[in-house]
Design a protein around this motif. Structure first.
Motif, mmCIF file in Angstrom:
data_model
loop_
_atom_site.group_PDB
_atom_site.id
_atom_site.type_symbol
_atom_site.label_atom_id
_atom_site.label_comp_id
_atom_site.label_asym_id
_atom_site.label_seq_id
_atom_site.Cartn_x
_atom_site.Cartn_y
_atom_site.Cartn_z
ATOM 1 N N THR A 284 0.907 -1.096 -0.087
ATOM 2 C CA THR A 284 -0.116 0.144 0.183
ATOM 3 C C THR A 284 0.909 1.167 0.129
ATOM 4 O OG1 THR A 284 -0.259 0.350 2.418
ATOM 5 C CG2 THR A 284 -1.513 -1.110 1.501
ATOM 6 N N TRP A 285 0.145 2.122 -0.795
ATOM 7 C CA TRP A 285 1.074 3.495 -0.739
ATOM 8 C C TRP A 285 1.198 4.287 0.655
ATOM 9 C CZ3 TRP A 285 3.463 6.264 -4.801
ATOM 10 C CH2 TRP A 285 3.498 5.521 -6.227
ATOM 11 N N ARG A 286 2.211 4.781 0.982
ATOM 12 C CA ARG A 286 2.065 5.889 1.974
ATOM 13 C C ARG A 286 1.168 7.016 1.816
ATOM 14 N NH1 ARG A 286 8.627 6.078 3.212
ATOM 15 N NH2 ARG A 286 8.338 7.204 1.181
ATOM 16 N N GLU A 316 4.633 0.779 3.176
ATOM 17 C CA GLU A 316 5.605 2.255 2.879
ATOM 18 C C GLU A 316 5.957 2.368 1.472
ATOM 19 O OE1 GLU A 316 8.983 1.817 5.639
ATOM 20 O OE2 GLU A 316 7.585 2.330 7.469
ATOM 21 N N TYR A 317 4.926 1.676 0.638
ATOM 22 C CA TYR A 317 5.366 1.774 -0.627
ATOM 23 C C TYR A 317 5.461 3.195 -1.421
ATOM 24 C CZ TYR A 317 5.146 0.160 -5.659
ATOM 25 O OH TYR A 317 5.448 -0.234 -7.037
ATOM 26 N N CYS A 318 6.519 3.534 -2.070
ATOM 27 C CA CYS A 318 6.569 4.649 -3.024
ATOM 28 C C CYS A 318 8.017 4.264 -3.557
ATOM 29 C CB CYS A 318 6.821 6.009 -1.955
ATOM 30 S SG CYS A 318 7.058 7.342 -3.186
ATOM 31 N N PRO A 330 1.770 8.195 7.012
ATOM 32 C CA PRO A 330 1.420 6.687 7.022
ATOM 33 C C PRO A 330 0.140 6.429 6.107
ATOM 34 C CG PRO A 330 1.834 7.609 9.354
ATOM 35 C CD PRO A 330 1.401 8.699 8.339
ATOM 36 N N SER A 331 0.414 5.282 5.612
ATOM 37 C CA SER A 331 -0.730 4.653 4.963
ATOM 38 C C SER A 331 -2.059 4.511 5.594
ATOM 39 C CB SER A 331 -0.369 3.240 4.345
ATOM 40 O OG SER A 331 -1.411 2.633 3.642
ATOM 41 N N SER A 356 5.511 -4.905 7.447
ATOM 42 C CA SER A 356 5.777 -3.599 7.853
ATOM 43 C C SER A 356 4.702 -3.055 7.594
ATOM 44 C CB SER A 356 6.883 -2.955 6.891
ATOM 45 O OG SER A 356 7.294 -1.521 6.944
ATOM 46 N N CYS A 357 3.752 -2.779 8.633
ATOM 47 C CA CYS A 357 2.512 -2.370 8.833
ATOM 48 C C CYS A 357 2.504 -0.743 8.771
ATOM 49 C CB CYS A 357 1.476 -2.811 9.784
ATOM 50 S SG CYS A 357 1.431 -4.700 9.558
#
Length: 404
Positions: A284-286, A316-318, A330-331, A356-357
């Motif tokens: 998931t995107w931040r 922390e996807y980017c 945060p997401s 990594s949530c």
């Protein structure tokens, strides 16, 4: 004709509706594209012939079949094959369909072969959809540029119901191989999907905004996700898939755009993942303003063979070198009720389990049970890493030890 817009093809579809007038009423007729002018030389544009065959078959009750015969290749420009049709449509591809090279023929088109609004569809025949992606991959700026132009998907099922794709090959798509969007009751079975390891964004099967979708017994080797599950997908089963190379089997990415719908009830079972950058992944995107959720996921009975991140939740996807200010937050995606069971094999990295949530919305209801992931170097133990996991359930064999 060197190129053609989607709009022109839609006009052609309406202009040829007169062909429906003399369609026979009998069940099961065959409409061979060569009888409508298709030429199997791989150079002559056979789009009009294919569309005429579709229109005739679509106007025929029963179970008509559009047939692409074995023994040749057919150049096909972008097509929108529309329903509703009077019968259950079969497209029997025994030969090779070839996409135009480059992107010149795709002005205004985001798909190569697009089935739209069809209720009752079978695509089969043992043939090949050759996307000729190598002619377009150098033009793909999406891996580096945020607001990029998406390249065309090879096959799209858009707003279809009761559809099956089986026994065909998708080769070298320019972008995604198969996209299922806004559809219900879709079966993708025994399909072979191939593209080189370094081909960008060549996801094998992408599912979004759809329900009751099953991807079974497929062999997928691409440069991106073997199967990707996007916003609005529910009641999806991925079973018996052999994946690799590629990026593994992924949920996401999620949370980038406003108004995304939840992902619910996904089951990934009896799959083998080999030589990929990830195994089973949620990303998931931040940032993001409207919270969406991911829940009811089961990853079970999966074999990993030298996979870099066998089990990973990445909130922390980017992927860009510089992330926007909104992406520093945060997401907002909530992850809950996710089960990882009986996942075993070899990790290519020491961190075999990474959860990594989101700091804003920690993961809840995770389960790790019977996990046995060994590092490929003998004598070195694997590890797990957790961040912002609000408890969970563990049991059985746990290699590496749980961090929940």
């Amino acid at each position: 004709m060197a190129s053609r817009s989607c709009a022109l093809l839609l006009v052609l579809a309406m202009a040829t509706t007169w062909l429906a007038a003399d369609a026979g009423a009998g069940a099961g007729p065959v409409f061979n594209v060569t009888d409508f002018g298709a030429v199997a030389d791989g150079k002559t544009d056979s789009s009009r012939a294919f569309l005429r065959a579709w229109m005739r078959a679509c106007a025929t009750p029963g179970r008509p079949a559009v047939v692409v015969p074995r023994g040749g290749s057919y150049l096909l420009h972008p097509l929108v094959l529309r329903g509703p049709c009077r019968g259950y449509m079969e497209v029997r591809v025994a030969g090779v369909l070839r996409a135009p090279p480059g992107l010149g023929a795709f002005r205004g088109c985001r798909e190569w072969v697009h089935f739209s609004g069809v209720d009752g569809l079978l695509v089969t025949g043992g043939g090949t959809f050759d996307g000729r992606g190598a002619t377009a991959w150098p033009l793909n700026e999406c891996p580096k540029k945020r607001d990029c132009k998406l390249l065309p998907t090879s096959i799209k099922l858009g707003r279809v119901t009761n559809a099956t794709i089986t026994g065909v090959t998708s080769l070298d798509s320019k972008f995604f191989h198969v996209t299922v969007a806004g559809s219900h009751g879709v079966r993708i079975h025994g399909v072979t999907i191939r593209a080189p390891r370094d081909s960008p964004n060549t996801d094998g099967v992408h599912i979004q905004g759809s329900s009751d979708v099953r991807v079974t017994d497929c062999a997928v080797a691409t440069g991106d996700d073997c199967v990707s599950v996007g916003p609005g997908a529910s009641d999806v089963v991925v079973s018996g898939v052999t994946c690799g190379p590629g990026h593994g089997i992924s949920v996401g990415s999620l949370g980038r755009y406003p108004g995304e719908e939840d992902v619910r009830r996904l089951r990934v079972v009896n799959c083998t993942i080999a030589g990929t950058s990830n195994g089973v992944r949620i990303k998931t995107w931040r940032g993001g303003s409207r919270p969406t959720s991911v829940s009811g996921l089961v990853f079970e009975d999966i074999v990993m063979r030298k996979v870099r991140n066998p089990i990973i939740i990445d909130q922390e996807y980017c992927p860009y070198a510089s992330c926007r200010e909104s992406e520093q937050r945060p997401s907002a995606v909530r992850i809950s009720d996710v089960k990882f069971r009986n996942i075993r094999g070899v990790s290519a990295t020491q961190v075999a389990v990474k959860l990594s949530c989101s700091e804003a919305s920690p993961c809840r209801g995770l389960e790790l049970r019977d996990i046995d992931l060994r590092y490929f170097k003998r004598g070195v133990s694997t590890q797990s890493q957790c961040a912002h996991v609000a408890g969970g359930v563990v049991g059985g064999t746990l290699v590496p030890p749980s961090c929940i």
